[in-house]
Motif scaffolding. Structure first.
Motif, short mmCIF file in Angstrom:
data_model
loop_
_atom_site.label_atom_id
_atom_site.label_comp_id
_atom_site.label_asym_id
_atom_site.label_seq_id
_atom_site.Cartn_x
_atom_site.Cartn_y
_atom_site.Cartn_z
N ALA A 17 27.11 -24.71 -10.47
CA ALA A 17 25.98 -23.79 -10.30
C ALA A 17 25.84 -23.44 -8.83
CB ALA A 17 24.70 -24.46 -10.80
N PRO A 18 25.33 -22.25 -8.51
CA PRO A 18 25.13 -21.89 -7.10
C PRO A 18 24.27 -22.95 -6.39
CG PRO A 18 24.81 -19.97 -8.49
CD PRO A 18 24.96 -21.17 -9.41
N GLY A 19 24.73 -23.36 -5.22
CA GLY A 19 24.03 -24.37 -4.44
C GLY A 19 24.44 -25.80 -4.75
N CYS A 58 30.54 -28.48 -4.20
CA CYS A 58 31.84 -28.00 -4.66
C CYS A 58 32.47 -29.07 -5.55
CB CYS A 58 32.75 -27.73 -3.46
SG CYS A 58 34.42 -27.24 -3.92
N CYS A 104 36.70 -19.51 -6.04
CA CYS A 104 36.47 -18.70 -4.84
C CYS A 104 37.75 -18.54 -4.03
CB CYS A 104 35.35 -19.29 -3.98
SG CYS A 104 35.63 -20.98 -3.45
N CYS A 163 27.92 -24.69 -3.27
CA CYS A 163 28.67 -23.52 -3.71
C CYS A 163 27.88 -22.25 -3.42
CB CYS A 163 28.97 -23.62 -5.20
SG CYS A 163 29.91 -22.25 -5.84
N ASP A 164 28.56 -21.29 -2.80
CA ASP A 164 27.92 -19.99 -2.56
C ASP A 164 28.76 -18.83 -3.14
OD1 ASP A 164 30.03 -19.87 -0.81
OD2 ASP A 164 28.85 -19.34 0.93
N ALA A 165 29.68 -19.16 -4.02
CA ALA A 165 30.53 -18.14 -4.63
C ALA A 165 29.75 -17.39 -5.71
CB ALA A 165 31.78 -18.77 -5.24
N ALA A 166 29.67 -16.10 -5.56
CA ALA A 166 28.97 -15.27 -6.55
C ALA A 166 29.99 -14.74 -7.55
CB ALA A 166 28.24 -14.14 -5.85
N GLN A 175 31.95 -15.30 -11.49
CA GLN A 175 31.81 -15.88 -12.83
C GLN A 175 33.18 -15.95 -13.46
OE1 GLN A 175 29.03 -13.50 -14.99
NE2 GLN A 175 27.28 -14.27 -13.88
#
Length: 114
Positions: A23-25, A28, A34, A103-106, A108
């Motif tokens: 999940a974002p944040g 890793c 990413c 995690c900051d990968a946007a 999916q």
């Protein structure tokens, strides 16, 4: 080779045993999404590539996850062997990729149809 693009989607090849993206944040987990989608600035500097998967990304069969090669194996990525240089590269890589920051990968992930 650049990832295949279809509309707003991009196809990347990912190891079938890779964990699902966090999940974002969240920390890793080594899903690799990413880094497979595009190289980070550090990877561009090391590999001289501006698109496609990161050349420094390493799959760990033992851990069943991806690792940044500049953190896990800077000697293997760069070919350099001086211990003090490798320690410095590892620290710099951890800072540049914001290791431990979440995690900051946007992005999916979606399995291909069929």
């Amino acid at each position: 080779m650049a990832p295949e693009r279809r509309g707003p989607y991009r196809t990347v090849l990912i190891h079938p045993a890779a964990p699902p993206p966090p999940a974002p944040g969240a920390p890793c987990n080594g899903c690799g999404l990413c880094c497979l989608a595009e190289p980070c600035p550090l990877s561009m500097l090391v590999s001289h590539r501006r698109s496609g998967p990161c050349a420094a990304l390493r799959w760990s069969e033992a851990d069943q996850r991806y690792w940044c090669g500049m953190v896990a194996d800077p000697a293997g990525v760069t070919g350099w062997r001086h211990p003090w240089v490798l320690r410095g590269l590892r620290r710099l890589a951890q800072r540049w990729i914001a290791a431990g920051a979440g995690c900051d990968a946007a992005l999916q992930a979606q399995a291909p149809p069929g």
